[in-house]
Scaffold this active site. Structure first.
Site, PDB file in Angstrom:
ATOM      1  N   GLU A 128       1.855 -14.837  -2.007  1.00 11.10           N
ATOM      2  CA  GLU A 128       1.563 -13.621  -1.491  1.00 11.10           C
ATOM      3  C   GLU A 128       0.119 -13.335  -1.070  1.00 11.10           C
ATOM      4  OE1 GLU A 128       3.981 -10.705  -2.930  1.00 11.10           O
ATOM      5  OE2 GLU A 128       5.529 -12.029  -3.645  1.00 11.10           O
ATOM      6  N   GLY A 156       0.219 -21.084   6.466  1.00  9.80           N
ATOM      7  CA  GLY A 156       0.158 -20.569   5.104  1.00  9.80           C
ATOM      8  C   GLY A 156      -0.771 -19.358   5.034  1.00  9.80           C
TER       9      GLY A 156
END
Ligand code: FAD
Length: 392
Positions: A369, A125
Site C-alpha cells: 500500500e 509497483g
C-alpha cells in the site's frame, strides 16, 4: 477536543479480542513454518468466543468512534498473530475499492464476496500509472478481454474475486487505467502460484495470470468507460481507497510491535531489569532506557494512526495524515522489533519464541500500500505544494 481515552465499552471489546488473539498466537509458529497450509476458518479453542460484531452491541456516543475503534481492533488482533487472524476475516482490499468507487448495483452484487486487489505487476509497483495489463472492449460480445500478469496479491488464493487494474490505452497514461471486477472461475483467469515470503508467511499472497480473460462489460468498477483528455479519470478516485486502508496497515504493524514490546518487558524483568516510569531517565539502566525509548516510539506512531482515523470519523480529509501514519509506523515497527531483539539477546533469535517472527512480520508495514519512500514523497508534495511532475 481529540481524546483517545478508552471507555469501559471500548475496553470490553479489546479485552475480548486479546483473548482470541492469544489463541491465534498459539497457531502462529505452525503456519509460519508450513507456509502452504491454510489455517481453518474456525479455531477450535475460539469457537465459543463472541463474534466481533456482537461485541459492538450497546455502544453509545461516548465510546470511541467506529473508524478509530477499528484501528484499535486491528492492533489487538495482530497482537496475537497477524496472518492467522487475516485468514479468518472476510473481505479484502478489493472490498474497500468497491465501497469507494463501485456503482450501487456493483456494491449489491459483489459486496458479500471477499475481493483481493491486484495492481502490482512484475514491472510496476510503486508507480501504478505504469500498469501494463490491458483491457480491450469486445463490443459485439459486450465483454472486456483482459491480458496481463499480477504478482503479490494479498488474499489471492482465498478471495472469491479481485479488483484488477488494467489500461484501456497505454498511450493515455493514468487516465487510461481502470479497475475491473473479476470473479474466480472467469475463463482465462488463473491463480498461477502462491508467493513464498520473508514474513507474514501464513498470509495468502498469490500471483495471477489473465489470458484472454472475458468478463461482462458491466464489471468495469464505477462503470465509466471514458478516457478523459484533461484529468486522470477515475484513477485518483481508486487511489483514494488507500487513504482508508493505510492507517489500518499501520495499526496492524503496531499491534505486532506491541507484542514484541510485551515479550521484551517480560524477558527484561526475568533478567532483573525493572521498567519503571517514575524515576527520570538518568536513574534508569541503559536497557530500561532503551526499552522506554522504544515504547515512546510505539505511542507516538499509534497517535498518528488514531489522528488519521479520527479525522475521517469526523468527516475531515485525511490524505496527508494517512500517509504520515503509514510512514511513521512503518519505520517505528522496524526499529521497535529490532530494538527488542537487541535487548533480549541470543534468545531472541531462537525459533522457540515468536520475537524473530514478529521482526520478519512487521517488515511488510513499510512495503505494501505504498512503501515508506512513497509515503514520504506524498507527504513532501502535500506540505510543499508540489505536483507529481515537480517532485518525483
Ligand atoms: C506480502 C506482500 C503483499 C502484497 N499485496 C499486494 C496486493 O494485495 N496488491 C497489490 O497490488 N500489490 C501488493 N503488494 C505489492 C506492493 O504493493 C509492492 O511491492 C510495493 O508497492 C512496491 O512496489 P515494487 O515492489 O514494485 O517496488 P518498486 O516500485 O520497484 O520500488 C523499489 C524500491 O524503490 C523505491 N522507490 C520507488 N519509486 C521511488 C521514488 N519515486 N522515490 C523514492 N523511492 C522510490 C521503493 O520505495 C522501493 O524501496 C504486496 C507486496 C508484498 C511483499
Amino acid at each position: 477536543m481529540i481524546d483517545f481515552s478508552l471507555t469501559p465499552n471500548d475496553r470490553k471489546v479489546l479485552d475480548e479480542l486479546r483473548r482470541e488473539a492469544l489463541v491465534c498466537r498459539s497457531y502462529a509458529r505452525h503456519y509460519d513454518e508450513n507456509e502452504h497450509e491454510f489455517p481453518p476458518d474456525e479455531l477450535p479453542e475460539a469457537k465459543d468466543f463472541a463474534p466481533l460484531m456482537s461485541l459492538f452491541a450497546g455502544r453509545s456516543a461516548e465510546d470511541t468512534g467506529l473508524g478509530t475503534m477499528s484501528m484499535l481492533v486491528a492492533a489487538a488482533q495482530s497482537w496475537g498473530d497477524y496472518s492467522v487472524r487475516m485468514r479468518r476475516g472476510k473481505g479484502g482490499l478489493g472490498n474497500a475499492a468497491l465501497r469507494a468507487a463501485g456503482t450501487p448495483e456493483q456494491q449489491q452484487q459483489w459486496g458479500e464476496l471477499t475481493l483481493a486487489m491486484a495492481i502490482t505487476e512484475p514491472g510496476c509497483g510503486s508507480d501504478p500509472s505504469r500498469v501494463q495489463m490491458t483491457a480491450v472492449l469486445d463490443e459485439q460480445a459486450n465483454e472486456w478481454v483482459l491480458n496481463g500478469e499480477k504478482i503479490f496479491v494479498t488474499t489471492g488464493c482465498r478471495a472469491d474475486g479481485v479488483v484488477v487494474w488494467a489500461t484501456l490505452d497505454r498511450s493515455a497514461g493514468r487516465a487510461g487505467i481502470k479497475s475491473f471486477l473479476v470473479e474466480k472461475g472467469a475463463p482465462g483467469f488463473v491463480v498461477a502460484h502462491k508467493e513464498k515470503k520473508l514474513g507474514i508467511r501464513a498470509d495468502d499472497t498469490a500471483a495471477y495470470v489473465f489470458q484472454d480473460c472475458r468478463i461482462p462489460r458491466g464489471n468495469l468498477l464505477g462503470g465509466n468507460e471514458e478516457i478523459p483528455k484533461q484529468s486522470s479519470g477515475g484513477f485518483r478516485g481508486v487511489m483514494k481507497t488507500f487513504n482508508m486502508t493505510r492507517p489500518g496497515v499501520a495499526a496492524i504493524g503496531l499491534g505486532i510491535a506491541e507484542a514484541a514490546l510485551d515479550f521484551t518487558r517480560d524477558a527484561l524483568r526475568a533478567a532483573g531489569v525493572a521498567i519503571e516510569y517514575g524515576p527520570g531517565i538518568a536513574a534508569q539502566s541503559a536497557a530500561a532506557q532503551r526499552f522506554l525509548e522504544l515504547e515512546a516510539l510505539y505511542e507516538a506512531a499509534m497517535l498518528t494512526v488514531l489522528r488519521a482515523t479520527w479525522l475521517s470519523d469526523n468527516g475531515k480529509p485525511n490524505n496527508l495524515e494517512a500517509s504520515i501514519c503509514k510512514a511513521k509506523a512503518g519505520a517505528a515497527v522496524r526499529e521497535i522489533t529490532q530494538g527488542c531483539i537487541e535487548l533480549v539477546g541470543p534468545m531472541a533469535a531462537s525459533r522457540e519464541h515468536l520475537l524473530e517472527k514478529w521482526f520478519r512480520d512487521v517488515r511488510i508495514t513499510d512495503i505494501y500500500e505504498g512503501t515508506g519512500q512513497i509515503q514520504r514523497l506524498i507527504i513532501a508534495r502535500d506540505i510543499l505544494g508540489y505536483g507529481r511532475n515537480e517532485l518525483k
